[in-house]
Design a protein around this motif. Structure first.
Motif: not given
Length: 329
Positions: A125-127, A129-137
């Motif tokens: 449902f998400i790309a 890159e979005m997952l990586d951004a959430r994990l980095a946050e």
């Protein structure tokens, strides 16, 4: 007739001379060294010192609100000796705790968002890159929590410096601060003298230091505060270039005298000495006669001095000529 008279006169003269020779033979008396040896008393200037004489200073800025000790009082290790105004540091702890609370809340939200992003990514449902951004946050929020915890620990540690404690069991030597004064880091408040680690300090020649380590009886310190037995614990191997002495340190055996006391270190020589009246001079040398079997033998003592007992390196059963030695040649 004249020849007979001359012979009788010569015989009489020989008898007189022989009698004189017998009368001149010295009568020798000897005794074992163990019976006549003396062990002279040695004396050196000494002082009682404390291993710790510390200037206790403020580590933070703050107004002094309490200095409960006075000069001469004793204090136990860990006892409170001073208090500073701590309101500013209490506020700093509150700010650090609030910052930690905010960081933990952001971290909890970031973890939830990261977990949700992983679920959505598994369903495409998400790309990525979005997952990586959430994990980095999420990781960044965890780091902020760690930083906030360290800041809170630092603030609490600083707040703990508002109350000063005795680092050892001590006697108050000086009271340097006053209630109401503004203390800054490094401002001295007290001089504390460690009353648990007391030693005697004495300057000795290398020979005296070696002798003190093998003395026949425990040495003693005698000063204005009293007399007490001491024991050698160490002697420096380094000579003071000014005094040509080594520093010896001794510890009290039982009773301890106050630090700062001056006096004398007293001990007995470990090497047997002969009394001064036993010595004879032969030429330029002072020495002593010893009986080997029945024959006296002169032994020179290079370190001997007129009128003073002389150290001897002889067995204690050696027989020393004590009478008649002055007539021996």
């Amino acid at each position: 007739m004249q020849s007979r008279s001359f012979g009788l006169a010569a015989l009489a003269l020989l008898l007189i001379l022989g009698a004189g020779s017998l009368a001149a033979a010295p009568r020798l008396v000897s005794q074992p060294l163990a019976e006549i040896a003396v062990y002279p008393e040695r004396v050196a200037q000494a002082q009682v010192v404390s291993l710790n004489q510390s200037r206790i200073a403020a580590e933070i800025a703050g107004r002094i609100v309490d200095l409960p000790l006075e000069v001469g009082q004793t204090v136990a290790r860990g006892a409170v000796i001073a208090r500073l105004d701590c309101r500013d540091h209490e506020l700093a702890v509150d700010r650090a705790r609030a910052t930690l609370d905010m960081a933990e809340a952001r971290s909890a939200l970031a973890r939830q968002q990261g977990a949700r992003a992983q679920e959505l990514a598994q369903r495409n449902f998400i790309a990525g890159e979005m997952l990586d951004a959430r994990l980095a946050e999420s990781k960044s929020a965890e780091a902020e929590v760690s930083a906030a915890r360290a800041a809170l620990a630092s603030a609490e540690h600083t707040r703990g410096k508002c109350v000063l404690h005795a680092p050892f069991a001590a006697i108050v030597g000086q009271r340097l601060g006053s209630v109401g004064e503004l203390a800054t880091p490094g401002t001295p408040l007290y001089v504390l003298i460690d009353r648990g680690r007391i030693e005697v300090r004495a300057g000795l020649s290398p020979g005296e230091a070696a002798e003190l380590g093998h003395t026949r009886a425990e040495p003693r310190f005698a000063g204005e505060s009293g007399t007490a037995r001491v024991r050698l614990i160490r002697a420096s191997p380094v000579l003071d270039p000014a005094t040509r002495q080594v520093e010896a340190r001794l510890r009290f055996v039982s009773d301890t005298l106050p630090a700062g006391s001056g006096g004398r270190l007293i001990w007995r020589a470990s090497t047997p000495h002969l009394p001064a009246n036993m010595l004879v001079r032969r030429g330029a040398q002072l020495g002593v006669y010893v009986l080997d079997a029945t024959q006296p033998r002169f032994i020179a003592l290079p370190e001997a001095r007129e009128g003073r007992p002389a150290a001897v390196d002889l067995p204690l059963d050696a027989r020393i000529v004590t009478q008649g030695q002055q007539a021996l040649r």
